[in-house]
Design a protein around this motif. Sequence first.
Motif, PDB file in Angstrom:
ATOM      1  N   TYR A  81      65.015 -46.589  46.261  1.00 43.41           N
ATOM      2  CA  TYR A  81      65.744 -47.729  45.703  1.00 43.41           C
ATOM      3  C   TYR A  81      64.801 -48.492  44.790  1.00 43.41           C
ATOM      4  O   TYR A  81      63.664 -48.790  45.173  1.00 43.41           O
ATOM      5  N   TYR A 104      64.432 -51.778  41.780  1.00 45.11           N
ATOM      6  CA  TYR A 104      65.020 -53.064  41.400  1.00 45.11           C
ATOM      7  C   TYR A 104      64.214 -53.683  40.255  1.00 45.11           C
ATOM      8  O   TYR A 104      63.012 -53.468  40.132  1.00 45.11           O
ATOM      9  N   TYR A 153      63.785 -57.728  38.838  1.00 46.47           N
ATOM     10  CA  TYR A 153      64.043 -59.157  38.979  1.00 46.47           C
ATOM     11  C   TYR A 153      63.319 -59.864  37.846  1.00 46.47           C
ATOM     12  O   TYR A 153      62.384 -59.329  37.257  1.00 46.47           O
ATOM     13  N   PHE A 213      67.757 -61.742  40.612  1.00 43.40           N
ATOM     14  CA  PHE A 213      68.060 -60.318  40.625  1.00 43.40           C
ATOM     15  C   PHE A 213      68.676 -59.912  39.285  1.00 43.40           C
ATOM     16  O   PHE A 213      69.537 -60.616  38.736  1.00 43.40           O
ATOM     17  N   SER A 244      69.872 -53.118  40.495  1.00 47.17           N
ATOM     18  CA  SER A 244      69.372 -52.169  41.482  1.00 47.17           C
ATOM     19  C   SER A 244      69.784 -50.763  41.059  1.00 47.17           C
ATOM     20  O   SER A 244      70.821 -50.573  40.408  1.00 47.17           O
ATOM     21  N   SER A 248      73.322 -49.268  41.026  1.00 41.88           N
ATOM     22  CA  SER A 248      74.174 -49.545  42.176  1.00 41.88           C
ATOM     23  C   SER A 248      74.748 -50.960  42.128  1.00 41.88           C
ATOM     24  O   SER A 248      75.821 -51.219  42.651  1.00 41.88           O
ATOM     25  N   GLU A 249      74.030 -51.854  41.491  1.00 49.66           N
ATOM     26  CA  GLU A 249      74.533 -53.214  41.317  1.00 49.66           C
ATOM     27  C   GLU A 249      73.794 -53.867  40.160  1.00 49.66           C
ATOM     28  O   GLU A 249      72.619 -53.576  39.939  1.00 49.66           O
ATOM     29  N   ARG A 285      62.062 -49.806  47.470  1.00 51.92           N
ATOM     30  CA  ARG A 285      62.125 -49.711  48.925  1.00 51.92           C
ATOM     31  C   ARG A 285      62.526 -48.299  49.333  1.00 51.92           C
ATOM     32  O   ARG A 285      63.066 -47.538  48.547  1.00 51.92           O
ATOM     33  N   TYR A 318      64.582 -52.324  55.069  1.00 48.56           N
ATOM     34  CA  TYR A 318      65.228 -52.984  53.944  1.00 48.56           C
ATOM     35  C   TYR A 318      64.271 -53.818  53.111  1.00 48.56           C
ATOM     36  O   TYR A 318      64.683 -54.445  52.141  1.00 48.56           O
ATOM     37  N   GLN A 350      61.679 -54.906  50.399  1.00 49.64           N
ATOM     38  CA  GLN A 350      61.341 -54.480  49.048  1.00 49.64           C
ATOM     39  C   GLN A 350      59.892 -54.859  48.758  1.00 49.64           C
ATOM     40  O   GLN A 350      59.439 -55.941  49.105  1.00 49.64           O
ATOM     41  N   TYR A 392      69.621 -60.251  56.363  1.00 50.70           N
ATOM     42  CA  TYR A 392      68.254 -59.759  56.370  1.00 50.70           C
ATOM     43  C   TYR A 392      67.432 -60.851  55.699  1.00 50.70           C
ATOM     44  O   TYR A 392      67.751 -61.277  54.594  1.00 50.70           O
ATOM     45  N   PHE A 426      63.591 -62.671  54.608  1.00 49.41           N
ATOM     46  CA  PHE A 426      62.233 -62.332  54.221  1.00 49.41           C
ATOM     47  C   PHE A 426      61.496 -63.591  53.780  1.00 49.41           C
ATOM     48  O   PHE A 426      62.095 -64.541  53.267  1.00 49.41           O
ATOM     49  N   PHE A 469      65.401 -58.525  60.644  1.00 47.87           N
ATOM     50  CA  PHE A 469      66.639 -57.770  60.494  1.00 47.87           C
ATOM     51  C   PHE A 469      67.539 -57.981  61.708  1.00 47.87           C
ATOM     52  O   PHE A 469      68.732 -58.196  61.573  1.00 47.87           O
ATOM     53  N   GLU A 507      71.221 -58.692  51.021  1.00 45.85           N
ATOM     54  CA  GLU A 507      72.590 -58.305  51.328  1.00 45.85           C
ATOM     55  C   GLU A 507      72.625 -57.044  52.164  1.00 45.85           C
ATOM     56  O   GLU A 507      71.772 -56.175  52.025  1.00 45.85           O
ATOM     57  N   ALA A 532      75.032 -51.770  49.680  1.00 49.01           N
ATOM     58  CA  ALA A 532      74.245 -50.608  49.288  1.00 49.01           C
ATOM     59  C   ALA A 532      73.019 -50.979  48.477  1.00 49.01           C
ATOM     60  O   ALA A 532      71.950 -50.427  48.678  1.00 49.01           O
ATOM     61  N   GLY A 533      73.160 -51.927  47.577  1.00 46.53           N
ATOM     62  CA  GLY A 533      72.034 -52.279  46.729  1.00 46.53           C
ATOM     63  C   GLY A 533      71.000 -53.145  47.404  1.00 46.53           C
ATOM     64  O   GLY A 533      69.842 -53.132  47.000  1.00 46.53           O
ATOM     65  N   ASN A 534      71.417 -53.904  48.421  1.00 48.11           N
ATOM     66  CA  ASN A 534      70.509 -54.786  49.157  1.00 48.11           C
ATOM     67  C   ASN A 534      69.741 -55.733  48.259  1.00 48.11           C
ATOM     68  O   ASN A 534      68.540 -55.953  48.463  1.00 48.11           O
ATOM     69  N   LYS A 535      70.411 -56.287  47.270  1.00 43.35           N
ATOM     70  CA  LYS A 535      69.684 -57.205  46.387  1.00 43.35           C
ATOM     71  C   LYS A 535      69.214 -58.414  47.177  1.00 43.35           C
ATOM     72  O   LYS A 535      69.810 -58.810  48.178  1.00 43.35           O
ATOM     73  N   LEU A 536      68.107 -58.983  46.718  1.00 41.44           N
ATOM     74  CA  LEU A 536      67.564 -60.187  47.334  1.00 41.44           C
ATOM     75  C   LEU A 536      67.976 -61.419  46.535  1.00 41.44           C
ATOM     76  O   LEU A 536      67.987 -61.397  45.301  1.00 41.44           O
TER      77      LEU A 536
END
Lengths: 115, 114
Positions: free
Chosen positions: A31, A33, A35, A45, A48, A55-56, A95, A102, A104, B32, B34, B51, B95, B98-102
Amino acid sequence: EPEVTQTPSHQVTQMGQEVILRCVPISNHLYFYWYRQILGQKVEFLVSFYNNEISEKSEIFDDQFSVERPDGSNFTLKIRSTKLEDSAMYFCASREDRANSYEQYFGPGTRLTVT
Amino acid sequence: AQSVTQPDIHITVSEGASLELRCNYSYGATPYLFWYVQSPGQGLQLLLKYFSGDTLVQGIKGFEAEFKRSQSSFNLRKPSVHWSDAAEYFCAVGEQAAGNKLTFGGGTRVLVKP
């Protein structure tokens, strides 16, 4: 310890020019990203990327932006026609693709200055 | 949409004193969470993560954080601050998509007095 690397550390460009920011994620990560952090503002953000596709993406990530994984190690962010407001620190992160993993890991950033 | 608030923009603490940085989040599901630290001119280094499970989590550099669901908080603490802890600290929520953006808070800059 493996780490995310980014080049260049600082890029100065003129408005309207194209820039490519480069990142080498941690080798077993899948994965990726981008930012950005405008001076004095929050880290935001952008996009991704997983399995060779986006994906986003955020509303910031408009048609002027694109990402690519041109080979097995690099991950790039391209800005086609830079604007003054694109000046910011750009961070790459990666990640693992593993359950319960999860977090990063971030690179040191590229400071982009658009003049 | 998820959001993170760090109410304190700056905190000054004496070396050897305790430190607590506040973080409140808004997220519909179990988050999640951090904490990252950014030293001047450096990238973002992961301090710790939550988590699931034990709500008190330990991280690197002697930091710990406690997840309190009822207060939507994830405050960072250190019992005794060292001069090298002077930096900017960011709380983030990830999140479960699927992307788990922060999504990051605005950061708290910590100054350490001798």
